[in-house]
Structure formats: C-alpha cells, structure tokens
Design a protein around this motif. Sequence first.
Motif, PDB file in Angstrom:
ATOM      1  N   ILE A   1      -6.651 -13.521   0.753  1.00 64.08           N
ATOM      2  CA  ILE A   1      -6.662 -15.296   0.010  1.00 64.08           C
ATOM      3  C   ILE A   1      -4.740 -14.615  -0.462  1.00 64.08           C
ATOM      4  N   ASP A   2      -4.114 -13.573  -0.051  1.00 65.47           N
ATOM      5  CA  ASP A   2      -3.050 -13.856  -1.193  1.00 65.47           C
ATOM      6  C   ASP A   2      -2.338 -13.547  -0.203  1.00 65.47           C
ATOM      7  N   GLY A   3      -2.402 -14.279   1.316  1.00 64.04           N
ATOM      8  CA  GLY A   3      -1.530 -14.586   2.233  1.00 64.04           C
ATOM      9  C   GLY A   3      -0.871 -12.670   2.613  1.00 64.04           C
ATOM     10  N   LYS A   4      -1.778 -11.971   2.859  1.00 64.38           N
ATOM     11  CA  LYS A   4      -1.047 -10.645   3.227  1.00 64.38           C
ATOM     12  C   LYS A   4      -1.913 -10.762   5.394  1.00 64.38           C
ATOM     13  N   ILE A   5      -1.093 -10.567   6.297  1.00 65.59           N
ATOM     14  CA  ILE A   5      -1.720  -9.870   7.346  1.00 65.59           C
ATOM     15  C   ILE A   5      -1.670  -9.052   7.251  1.00 65.59           C
ATOM     16  N   LYS A   6      -2.438  -8.195   8.210  1.00 64.95           N
ATOM     17  CA  LYS A   6      -2.544  -6.200   8.627  1.00 64.95           C
ATOM     18  C   LYS A   6      -3.313  -6.635   9.501  1.00 64.95           C
ATOM     19  N   ALA A   7      -2.955  -5.256  10.346  1.00 64.01           N
ATOM     20  CA  ALA A   7      -3.587  -5.237  12.291  1.00 64.01           C
ATOM     21  C   ALA A   7      -4.149  -3.837  11.396  1.00 64.01           C
TER      22      ALA A   7
ATOM     23  N   GLN B   1     -19.509   1.266  12.820  1.00 67.97           N
ATOM     24  CA  GLN B   1     -18.449   1.883  13.242  1.00 67.97           C
ATOM     25  C   GLN B   1     -17.108   2.285  13.015  1.00 67.97           C
ATOM     26  N   TYR B   2     -16.352   1.403  12.208  1.00 69.90           N
ATOM     27  CA  TYR B   2     -15.069   1.775  11.419  1.00 69.90           C
ATOM     28  C   TYR B   2     -15.271   0.693  10.091  1.00 69.90           C
ATOM     29  N   THR B   3     -14.589   1.577   9.173  1.00 71.01           N
ATOM     30  CA  THR B   3     -14.389   0.793   8.065  1.00 71.01           C
ATOM     31  C   THR B   3     -12.577   0.224   7.426  1.00 71.01           C
ATOM     32  N   PHE B   4     -12.325  -0.997   7.644  1.00 70.94           N
ATOM     33  CA  PHE B   4     -10.543  -0.756   7.423  1.00 70.94           C
ATOM     34  C   PHE B   4     -10.776  -1.360   5.901  1.00 70.94           C
ATOM     35  N   GLU B   5      -9.341  -0.609   5.614  1.00 67.21           N
ATOM     36  CA  GLU B   5      -9.291  -0.867   3.565  1.00 67.21           C
ATOM     37  C   GLU B   5      -8.052  -0.743   3.518  1.00 67.21           C
ATOM     38  N   GLY B   6      -7.333  -1.506   2.653  1.00 72.42           N
ATOM     39  CA  GLY B   6      -6.394  -1.430   2.563  1.00 72.42           C
ATOM     40  C   GLY B   6      -5.892  -2.912   2.319  1.00 72.42           C
ATOM     41  N   HIS B   7      -6.690  -4.526   2.139  1.00 74.09           N
ATOM     42  CA  HIS B   7      -6.177  -5.066   1.529  1.00 74.09           C
ATOM     43  C   HIS B   7      -6.458  -5.628   0.153  1.00 74.09           C
ATOM     44  N   GLU B   8      -5.187  -5.611  -0.853  1.00 77.75           N
ATOM     45  CA  GLU B   8      -6.134  -6.102  -1.724  1.00 77.75           C
ATOM     46  C   GLU B   8      -6.130  -7.249  -2.552  1.00 77.75           C
ATOM     47  N   ALA B   9      -6.667  -8.655  -1.841  1.00 79.16           N
ATOM     48  CA  ALA B   9      -7.779  -9.406  -2.088  1.00 79.16           C
ATOM     49  C   ALA B   9      -8.495  -9.536  -1.654  1.00 79.16           C
ATOM     50  N   PRO B  10      -9.324 -10.269  -1.838  1.00 79.44           N
ATOM     51  CA  PRO B  10     -10.777 -10.277  -0.287  1.00 79.44           C
ATOM     52  C   PRO B  10      -9.485 -11.628   1.084  1.00 79.44           C
ATOM     53  N   VAL B  11     -10.582 -10.494   1.533  1.00 81.51           N
ATOM     54  CA  VAL B  11      -9.724 -10.222   3.526  1.00 81.51           C
ATOM     55  C   VAL B  11     -10.877 -11.941   3.792  1.00 81.51           C
TER      56      VAL B  11
ATOM     57  N   ARG C   1     -13.040  -6.889   0.090  1.00 83.29           N
ATOM     58  CA  ARG C   1     -11.598  -6.715   0.999  1.00 83.29           C
ATOM     59  C   ARG C   1     -11.815  -5.676   1.441  1.00 83.29           C
ATOM     60  N   LEU C   2     -12.395  -5.635   2.278  1.00 86.16           N
ATOM     61  CA  LEU C   2     -12.769  -4.666   3.415  1.00 86.16           C
ATOM     62  C   LEU C   2     -13.032  -5.059   4.911  1.00 86.16           C
TER      63      LEU C   2
ATOM     64  N   SER D   1       0.691  -0.833   0.023  1.00 83.35           N
ATOM     65  CA  SER D   1      -0.034   0.007  -0.123  1.00 83.35           C
ATOM     66  C   SER D   1       0.617   1.786  -0.286  1.00 83.35           C
ATOM     67  N   LEU D   2       2.204   1.052   0.435  1.00 82.28           N
ATOM     68  CA  LEU D   2       3.043   2.426   0.232  1.00 82.28           C
ATOM     69  C   LEU D   2       3.687   2.351  -0.913  1.00 82.28           C
ATOM     70  N   SER D   3       3.670   1.837  -1.518  1.00 83.29           N
ATOM     71  CA  SER D   3       4.233   1.791  -2.990  1.00 83.29           C
ATOM     72  C   SER D   3       3.380   2.676  -4.049  1.00 83.29           C
ATOM     73  N   ARG D   4       1.897   1.708  -3.556  1.00 80.54           N
ATOM     74  CA  ARG D   4       0.453   2.435  -4.234  1.00 80.54           C
ATOM     75  C   ARG D   4       0.651   3.691  -4.200  1.00 80.54           C
TER      76      ARG D   4
END
Length: 1134
Positions: free
Chosen positions: A533-539, A504-514, A491-492, A3-6
């Motif tokens: 599903i692309d193997g990315k972990i976010k917190a 209450q909140y919406t978090f976006e940043g994944h580039e594939a289905p969560v 992806r949300l 996401s930073l590179s994007r």
Amino acid sequence: MSSLSRELVFLILQFLDEEKFKDAVHKLEQESGFYFNMRHFDEMVGNGEWDEVEKYLSGFTKVDDNRYSMKIFFEIRKQKYLEALDRNDRSKAVEILVKDLKVFSAFNEELFKEITQLLTLDNFRDNEQLSKYGDTKSARGIMLLELKKLIEANPLFRDKLTFPSLKNARLRTLINQSLNWQHQLCKSPKPNPDIKTLFVDHSCGPSQPNGARAPSPVTHPLMGAVPKSGVFQALGPHGVTPFQQAPAPLQNALAGWMTNPSQVSHPSASAGPIGFTTPNNAAAAMLKRPRTPTNNSTVDYQTADSEHMLKRSRPFGVSDEVNNMPINILPGGYSGQSHAQSSYSSDDLPKAFVMTLNQGSAVKSMDFHPVQQILLLVGTGTGEIMLWELGSRERIANRNFKIWDLSQCSVALQASMASEYSASVNRVMWSPDGTLFGVAFSKHLVHVYSYHGGDDLRNHLEIEAHSGSVNDLAFSFPNKQICIVTCGDDRLIKVWDAVSGAKQYTFEGHEAPVYSVCPHHKESIQFIFSTAIDGKIKAWLYDNMGSRVDYDAPGHSSTTMAYSADGTRLFSCGTNKEGESYLVEWNESEGAVKRTFSGLGKRAGGVVQFDTTKNRFLAAGDEFTIKFWEMDSVNLLTTTDADGGLPASPCLRFNKEGMLLAVSTSDNGLKILANADGVRLLRSMENRPFDPSRVSSASAVKPSTVGSFGPPSTSVAASFVDRAVPMASMNGESRNLGDARPRAAEEPVDKSKIWKPTEINDPSQCRSLKLPDSATAPKVTRLIYTNSGYAILALAANAVHKLWKWPRNDRHPTGKANASIVPQLWQPASGTLMTNDTNDTNPEEVVPCFALSKNDSYVMSASGGKISLFNMMTFKTMTTFMPAPPAATFLAFHPQDNNVIAIGMDDSSIQIYNVRVDEVKTKLKGHQKRITGLAFSNSLNVLISAGADSQLCVWSSDSWEKQTSKYLQIPAGRAAAPQADTRVQFHQDQTQLLVVHETQIAIFEAPKLECLKQWVPREVTGPITHATYSCDSQSIFVSFEDASVGVLSAYTLRWRCRINPTSYLPANPSARVHPLVIAAHPSDPNQFALGLNDGAVVVLEPLEAEGKWGMLPPAENGTGPSTSGAANSDQPQR
C-alpha cells in the motif's frame, strides 16, 4: 528507506559495537528506529535514568500511538513519581504530576485524581493498592517485567527486538570484497597492493594515490586481518581472481528487473530497472546492473547505491527512449506482435446489460469459472461466498462465513472472533482448471474449497495464513506443484501447498501491508510480483534469496498487476491516497512504463479495479462507469454506465472468452454485461431450470483427486482486479432479480415514461422495528449507530442517553443492527445512566449534541451545560469541561487526532479544543448565529461549519484560517424559521458536501462551495426535519414533519422511494408523531433509524426480497440530474 539501506544501518551498528562506540550505537538505534536494544533499556531503567529512557523510547513510539505505548509511558512516569514521593521530594513529585502525568487525565480522570491524592499521604504505601510497594530496586525490577511484556505486545516494536544474525566483522568483510573486486579490475594488478584510503577507489596505476607499493596485503587498521586465501592470489591471466565467481546467467529470466542471484547469505537488493527480457548484448547487460566480471575489460560499474540514486533522479518508470519516440511507434519489442488485432472491434466488448443478480450484501470479489463460462463465483462484505449459474440466474451454492475449526486457530484470531464473529471477503479465485477455489478473508484466514460440479462444494483447506487481513491470493505452479500465494497486513508473502496446506516459502521485505500478488512464469522461470500500500513493487523467485526488485508504482499507488491472457504483456492499475489513478503498460526489457492510458478520473472513490481480455482490451471501473481501452492505444475507447447504479469504483471481471463482464453495483448486487455472443449464449439457456449436469463437466475436465494438477495453459494470474478496499465501499444502488431480463442493447425503451418512485404505504411493504423502552421518554434529539453497527445510541431531551445492543448468537451470528431481531436496551450492572449536565436550562431551548469516538469506546456529549466524556462500557463520566455559557451546540472529532475536537457554540464561535492538555487551541469566528453543523474533510484538510444564520464557512484544518463562506439561497416563497438548523455532511469522496436545511437539500463542492444541485420538497410534506447520506453515499434519507421519509438518489436528487407514516407508525390521528432525527447504518446502505418526537426509535429496512428502497430514477435525456423545474416539483434545482 530501502531494505538495502536498512541492512547497512545494521552493519554500521555492528561495527560501532565492535569498536566500543557505545553512545553512538544507542544514538543510531534511537534515530533509525530499526533495533530496540532491550539490554540497554534494562540498564537505563535499572539505573533510574528516566529522561534517557523516554528519549530512547521516542525513537520507536510516542505516548499516543496506541494503548500499549500509552501504558509503557504511564508506568515509567508513575514509577518516577513514586520514587520522588519515597524520597520526600514533594516539589519534584508535583513537577512530575503536572508535566508528565497530567496528559493521562484525559483518558482516566479518576486514576489521575487518585495519583494526585498520594501527595497528601505521609507514606504512599498507606494507599491499599500500593501497600506492597517495596524498595526502589525491587519496584524497578517488577516494572521492568511489565514493560517488557508491553513492548513485546506492541505492534510498533514488531521485528525491532531481534538483531539480525551476522558473522563477525561483516562490514569489514564486505569492504574487503569490494577492494578485491576493484583490484581485479586493475589493468596491471600488483601482487601486494597497499590500501591507503577507502575514500577513493583502489588502482594499481603508478600515479594513483591508492596504489600498490607495500609488501603486505590490506593493512589499514579498519580492515583488520584478512585470510590470505581470500585475497589477491596469483591465479588467472592477470594474477588475480574475483572474490566471487559470477553465477551463470539466467536465460530469459528477470534480467531487467533484478540483479543476478547473489551467493551471499543476505537478501539481494534491487540494483536495476524492471523488466524480463535478457539483453542480447552482455556488455549492455553489465551496464544495467553490477555483476562480477569474467575478465579485466574496462567497464563502468555501478554500485547498488548509485543505481538507486539513478532510479530516484528520473521520473518513475518512463525511459528516455519512450519519452523521445514519436507516439505512433511502439517501444520495446511489440512491433511484431499483432495479437490477431484485425479480427476484433469495439463491438466485441461486452457492453449490453442483460441481467442483475441481487447478492444481499456488498460484492467484494468475483471470478468466472475457467472452463464453465456461465459459472460466477462471488465473495461479499459479510464473508459469504456464492456460486451463480447465469443461464438460469440461480444461486446454486452459497457458504456463510464460519471458522471450520476454531480450536486450531491462534489466540489472536480466537480473541478477534470473540469480539466480532465476522469477516469480509477480500478475494476469491478459481484454480486454472476449476477444481479448486480460494477465499481470502479480512481476518487471518484462507479457505480452499474443492469443486465437484453442479452445486457440490467441499471444504478442502483452512489456513491461518497471516496476522490480520489476508489481502490477496493467487494460484501458482512452482516445480509443477499447484500452490497458493497469499499476502497480508503483516507485510509478508507466503506460498502454501494447495494439496496439504503446508507452508513452502515466506517472503519478507515490504515495509507496509502487502496489497496484491501476481505470480507468473517466463519459460522455466517462476516468479511472483507483490505490491504494497506504500506503492512499492517487489519480485521474488521461489527461493530464500530475498526480493529481486524494489521499485515504486506510478504515483506510489496501491496497485494490482496483470498479464494479458497470452502472458506476453504486463499491465498495472492503482490509486494513491490522493485519489489519483494510473493504468499503465510496462516495458519488460527496460523495467519502465511503456505507455500510460488516459481517461481515469482525478478523484477516485476507491482503488480503481481493472481486467484484461482477448489480448486486446482493458477495462477499469471508475467514476460510476466501466471504461474500455485498446491495449495499443492510450486513448479511451468507450464507456458504459451499465444502465446506472454502479458505485464510484466498481469491481469487474471478464469471463475467459471475454463475452461476459460481471460488474458490482452500489446496492449489494452485480450486473452482467455481454457482447452479441454472450447474449446468444445466455438466451439459449433462458428460462431453463438449473441442471447440475450442465456444469458437472467442470469436475470431469480433471480427475477429482486434489493435487493432480499440471501447469496452466494460460497465465496463472491473469489479473488482480476485483477486490474492494477500505477506501471505498461497494454498497449502494442497483437492480434486483426482478429486473434481470435479458435484452439486446438496441431495444428502444423510453424508461422516463414508465418510471415512478416506489410508494410504501403498508407495514407489509417494508421491515420496521420499534426499539424496546420501558419508560416513556421525551423526544429524541440526537441519534447515531455505533461505528461497528452493533448498537444505536440516542440522546433524549431530558439529557439521558440510551443504548440498544443487538444480540450475537446462533440465530444472529453477525450481531449487526437490523429490523428483524429485537435488541436489548442496555445498561451496566451498576444501573448507571449517561446523563448530561443541563445547567438548569429550559429543555426546549437546549440544542443537544454528541460525537462518538472511532472505536466506540467514548461518547462526548452536551445538553446545554458542561461537555461530558462518557465511557461507553461503564457509562461512567470520565471528565467534564467547558461549563456554559456559552453552551456547546455541535461536536466533531478531528479525523486524524481523537484528542482534538471542534466545538460549535451557541455564541456563534467554534472552539478547537485539545482534550489531552485541556486547552482551547484557537477560536474561530465567522457566523452570526449559533453553530448547527461541523464536518471535517480528511482529503481536503478543511473544516466546514454551518450555522443558524444559513451560512457555510470553510476553515483550513492546518492553520485554522477562514478560506471562504457562502449563504444558502432560500427558495422563493419559502420562509425559514429564525433559528433553523443547517447541517453538513461529507460524501465518502470527501469533496462533495450534503447541506440539509428545513427548506432544501443541496449538494456543494468543497472547498470553493460551488452549489452543484438543490432539491426543494413539496410544501405538503412540511419542512425537512433531518437528512443524512447512506453509508455508501449513494442515497440520501430525508425525514419530514408530516412523518413521511424519502429516499433520494444522491446523484440526481430525485425520489427513489417514499415511505409514508402508515407503514411504520400505529394509526392514531390525534398524535402528531414525526421523526426529528435520522441515522444511517454504517455498513448497510439500505438501513436507517428514526428518532421520533414521542421518544421512540424505529429501525427501517426494505423487504428482504427487494433488498433496496425502490428503483433508481432514469437520467434525464441521458444527461444526468435535472437542473431546472418548478420549486414545488420535488426536482433538483440549481
């Protein structure tokens, strides 16, 4: 791309636009595919720059990506064609027709012919449909409006049509901040630094090329003017102050997993390893992640990009410290945590089989009540939820899938329900106090029920949570208010108030289905892990500051994360696209894998599910068994097959005390395993009828008023383990309620002496339905269910197709094929029949074949003549190709490209044909007789062919080179017909291959074609006429010339059930009616259809009370399938 590179690309786009580098801006838009500039697109279309229009579009989509993309390119090329005709430039029009428009002829040949005919007209406006075509400018304007609608509706352009809101010169501002940061690190900072270059770091030293001399602040033209209040003010002991003050450190927060929360408006990005414990040494912490320093001490600062490179340059997650430690040393700070280990042994594991519960549909998710240990909540593949009381083995409550208020749903959901009123459960979960539970469905919705004890379930909330599938949900407690966390295919991640349903909140940043969410808390810090599903972990923290982690799961797998019951240890388990599974524990302080548990299989049949219990044990469903580990040992502790009948990757769930374990079975049921305490608990309630008072205390634990919740006493999200995914079905083989007798694990029962396959001789012993047909038809030669399961398609010997559709109404809301409701023999209003070209061949000599597209829209078929492509909605012939001879004898769509088909021919060749370009790409030769079977393996990238020569060949689906071949071994004493068919079909694992011949059933392992098992029927049944896997690959349905049908266990190739013709055919001794073809239902593992030689089609299902065809045969001496025995014994052979 992270996401930073994007975001950096967007900053560069803004800078290029501000500097008037217009061509570079649009080139970067196209190459990155991040932002579709509609204004630029308007200009190109308005100017008729068609080549540039398509070139720009190519950065975002291709012609065949989806129907929206196809329509976009068609409209552009059609307009270009019409303009050439309007200019009377016939040669250019012909060029456009051949090069640009012919690609669409494969999908609508009639339209292509009509477009071609425009060349014959002096003025194309003489065509009625084009009579209102105006001048070029107005036509482009009208087309542009249509294109905008298509682009906005196209999912590939989602989130790419709006440029982020940025302050002017944002990149300049960030560079200024960086220079200020560098300047305040100088040992002797000068008041008026002169920045000569950005290529090296700034320093005020006398010998530095980027030092301080000039009297003005940052003067490089790239930077522009900078407000003096923000630059180099003489404050503090060294005359400078940081551009941003460092925020106060979070105590015991996401220190190792995340950077400090940023005070800038854009989302912060990952810059550090993953973990939770705040390092004791502040300098060490600063080395782990960049932060604004509080003094000018010399520190080795890392940028986010350099940190990213460091993370990528080492193997995922395993720190050097862990790699270099002796294996008996526990890294990371658990040495002092005994977790009362001495009080447990492997005997505490629930391994004894005590009962089976028959669900009636595939189990997708389970959860035990957190207070009442014998209450089990189950969600199924048909959207049904059930509540079981294990003491009485009664289903005390159930709810079928139903939208509570369809009028409040989005147009997209209403349209989806109109086409198919069904949904699968992806997840069920109790709230920590058991007064609520949530259900996540495969279509948009989350249902929340309140539970008031006994069988009292009440509708509480219906939330349209996501666009598409809701893949997971969990309960959490931010700000001491109970909330529901959901994630989905859009992806949300979203957080909802569990009382009011307000978002209450919406978090976006994944580039594939969560794929999953895991809320947790450390002291006062609440956070959520999410995996895609692309193997990315976010917190995420409960704020709007963006993801704190951007990390890869082991093997880039679809992963679930779970804490131990006491919340101190973190585990994850997942499976990647190659079928490789990983079960690991994380070192929270380092954000690295602490240990990887061994023992998982290499080729999982689905995403491996897992759970934790007693702060001591882990369990995972893998390779048709349940596997157990101790948390402190990487080696497998023990396994159990739960007396057989488990799917390849069963879902599983411990109860809170760890004395019961629920496991899904492969025949739409579940098994309950118990330890000694669990057995005693269940036996104490054995044979007692259900009494609501036994479980009513669930509502007495807390006040019944929804919303009066306090923080949970244990981890909110102990595990995310029991959810089935599209990679593998949970249907198949197990026991029904009649088998649910509790027994101790040590009961000696010699099952092999008492087990016999079930015999079905009477119509009352099964459900059968002869499909209606007013005309007497010739024999059925090919038969298939549609992929949706709503219809059956048959091809008769007279080259006519017949389609039976099941109604969808209040009595039958699913619309799925079954043996209880009579379908309609369907035809379009025009009365058109789908009839193949026969080339005047003798019907008895013809080998018919057909293949259905994945979306059931088209069927490709041949009956000795040309191959025809039919529209399944209108029955119209879309195109024909490849006239005989040679005639097509088998058809198979390429699994990754519906435009490519493998065509087996009666001259023994295989032609790889591209429908779109009407071209044979290559011709494969290796057989001596006609081709009778073709099967693609998606995972192995091979095509398996079978011929009437009894030979199997393996071809690479990349290079189309032949890899190996093998001939079937005809059993001794059996003679095969000279042109006997050999059919092939892949198991759902895409590795094992079912081979069907009139003399045998065999299982081979691809791609080496090693014969694993062989089964030879008794001669009295006559030759095998056809066979197929059930939809879950757990059973094999086999039809014989004596009209009997066998159901074999796919694992052992032994009889489960024999269905004699007296159970489904009318008594008529003179008629020699028998099945020629057999088809398995695509989602019901116990339903199949027979195509008979008298033209009839019959659907067969077991009795509803039984739920399955017979019992599983026992393993022979505990070793699995037999490998020896007489050839006429109906036993598997090697």
